[in-house]
Every structure is written in structure tokens, then in C-alpha cells.
Design an enzyme around this catalytic site. Structure first.
Site, PDB file in Angstrom:
ATOM      1  N   ILE A  50       0.868  -1.182   0.000  1.00  0.00           N
ATOM      2  CA  ILE A  50       0.000   0.000   0.000  1.00  0.00           C
ATOM      3  C   ILE A  50       0.898   1.223   0.000  1.00  0.00           C
ATOM      4  CG2 ILE A  50      -1.844   1.210   1.232  1.00  0.00           C
ATOM      5  CD1 ILE A  50      -2.419  -1.558   2.658  1.00  0.00           C
ATOM      6  N   GLU A  62       4.204  -7.956   2.873  1.00  0.00           N
ATOM      7  CA  GLU A  62       4.503  -8.880   3.975  1.00  0.00           C
ATOM      8  C   GLU A  62       4.102  -8.271   5.309  1.00  0.00           C
ATOM      9  OE1 GLU A  62       6.410  -7.808   1.513  1.00  0.00           O
ATOM     10  OE2 GLU A  62       8.162  -9.069   1.197  1.00  0.00           O
ATOM     11  N   CYS A  98      12.101  -7.362   1.703  1.00  0.00           N
ATOM     12  CA  CYS A  98      13.058  -6.300   2.010  1.00  0.00           C
ATOM     13  C   CYS A  98      13.592  -6.491   3.435  1.00  0.00           C
ATOM     14  CB  CYS A  98      12.421  -4.927   1.838  1.00  0.00           C
ATOM     15  SG  CYS A  98      11.354  -4.455   3.217  1.00  0.00           S
ATOM     16  N   CYS A 101      11.055  -5.934   6.306  1.00  0.00           N
ATOM     17  CA  CYS A 101      10.112  -7.052   6.479  1.00  0.00           C
ATOM     18  C   CYS A 101      10.809  -8.253   7.116  1.00  0.00           C
ATOM     19  CB  CYS A 101       9.484  -7.424   5.141  1.00  0.00           C
ATOM     20  SG  CYS A 101       8.308  -6.166   4.566  1.00  0.00           S
TER      21      CYS A 101
HETATM   22  N1  THU Z   1       7.607  -4.035  -1.559  1.00  0.00           N
HETATM   23  C1  THU Z   1       6.914  -5.003  -0.881  1.00  0.00           C
HETATM   24  O1  THU Z   1       5.678  -4.981  -0.825  1.00  0.00           O
HETATM   25  N2  THU Z   1       7.630  -5.990  -0.275  1.00  0.00           N
HETATM   26  C2  THU Z   1       8.991  -6.060  -0.251  1.00  0.00           C
HETATM   27  O2  THU Z   1       9.549  -6.891   0.444  1.00  0.00           O
HETATM   28  C3  THU Z   1       9.772  -5.161  -1.113  1.00  0.00           C
HETATM   29  C4  THU Z   1       9.050  -3.984  -1.654  1.00  0.00           C
HETATM   30  C5  THU Z   1       6.850  -2.943  -2.207  1.00  0.00           C
HETATM   31  C6  THU Z   1       7.022  -1.604  -1.577  1.00  0.00           C
HETATM   32  C7  THU Z   1       6.682  -0.681  -2.740  1.00  0.00           C
HETATM   33  O3  THU Z   1       5.275  -0.496  -2.773  1.00  0.00           O
HETATM   34  C8  THU Z   1       7.090  -1.457  -3.969  1.00  0.00           C
HETATM   35  O4  THU Z   1       7.253  -2.813  -3.550  1.00  0.00           O
HETATM   36  C9  THU Z   1       8.389  -0.977  -4.590  1.00  0.00           C
HETATM   37  O5  THU Z   1       9.392  -0.910  -3.658  1.00  0.00           O
END
Ligand code: THU
Length: 143
Positions: A50, A62, A98, A101
């Protein structure tokens, strides 16, 4: 992929992660992520990323799944499936969680928590949390 044998319903988790991915709100990056988190007791919590115009408040898929689960009383988890890629297209690469997370996983999960990164129900890799976050910092460091 280092770990290949599991009693986790891998396909079910991937399907739910792919479904949640459709709800991602990603007007800035166009990168849609979905996650499906399985608690020890068996319930599955989905999540999507989001985004926010101020960028910083953006929440990863996550963490959305973890925060939904923890806010409903869950404290112990078995596995999470993660799917990411260009919004509206099939995932072309594996979306590894990331660092932020991984740290949230460290808070609520043991070293053997399973992280499934998937492009589809039959293209996936499975890692343990300790493989993706070796020598992590946790509550035990503060005891
Ligand atoms: N993003 C995630 O949802 N999970 C991750 O572990 C890495 C990044 C999302 C955050 C952002 O909305 C988009 O990916 C680009 O970074």
C-alpha cells in the site's frame, strides 16, 4: 532453493498471495506485491503493498499480512508466500522480502519460519528465515 521438503500448503499460500497482489495500491512504483502468511494454528492472512504520495508511509505486502495477523491475536507463524512484479502482469522474477520485512519476521518467527518466493504455483523457491536473515537482532539481545 535450499529447502525442498515441507508440510506447508505451498500452492494454497501462493494462490492466496497472487490473489492479494491484485489489491495492491501502487500508483507510484507500479510494482505489485502480494503475500499470504500462515499462522501456527493454521489461519492464513493475506496482504498487499500500500503506497503513499509521501513515499515513507508505504507498507510492504509482507508487513500488511503480519500486522493484520498480529492485530487479530496471532503471535506464532509457520510460513509466508510472496509474489511481486509489474502491476497487471505475471511476476517475472522472485520478490525477496526487504530488510525491514525480514526484521518484522524476526520479531514474531523462529529461525525455521519458511519464506516462499514465487512466480506462480509451480515456480517457487523456499528459504528459512535464518537463511535470509542470518545473525539477526531480536528480543533475546535485550534480555
Ligand atoms: N515491496 C513489498 O511490498 N515488499 C517487499 O519486500 C519489497 C518492496 C513494495 C514496496 C513498494 O510499494 C514497492 O514494492 C516498490 O518498492
Amino acid at each position: 532453493m535450499i529447502k525442498n521438503e515441507t508440510d506447508i500448503p505451498v500452492q494454497e499460500l501462493i494462490e492466496q498471495a497472487l490473489k492479494a497482489r491484485n489489491f495492491s495500491y501502487v500508483p507510484y512504483s507500479g510494482y505489485a506485491v502480494g503475500a499470504a502468511l500462515m499462522a501456527q494454528k493454521g489461519a492464513i492472512y493475506s496482504g498487499c503493498n500500500i503506497e503513499n504520495a509521501a513515499y515513507g508511509p508505504t507498507n510492504c505486502a509482507e508487513r500488511t499480512a503480519f500486522f493484520k495477523a498480529v492485530s487479530e491475536g496471532e503471535r506464532a507463524f509457520r510460513a509466508i508466500a510472496i509474489c511481486g512484479g509489474k502491476k497487471g502482469e505475471k511476476p517475472e522474477t522472485y520478490a525477496y522480502p526487504c530488510g525491514v520485512c525480514r526484521q518484522v519476521m524476526k520479531e514474531f518467527c523462529t529461525d525455521d519460519f519458511e519464506i516462499i518466493v514465487a512466480k506462480s504455483v509451480d515456480e517457487f523457491e523456499i528459504f528459512t528465515l535464518s537463511q535470509l536473515l542470518p545473525h539477526g537482532f531480536g528480543g533475546e539481545n535485550l534480555a
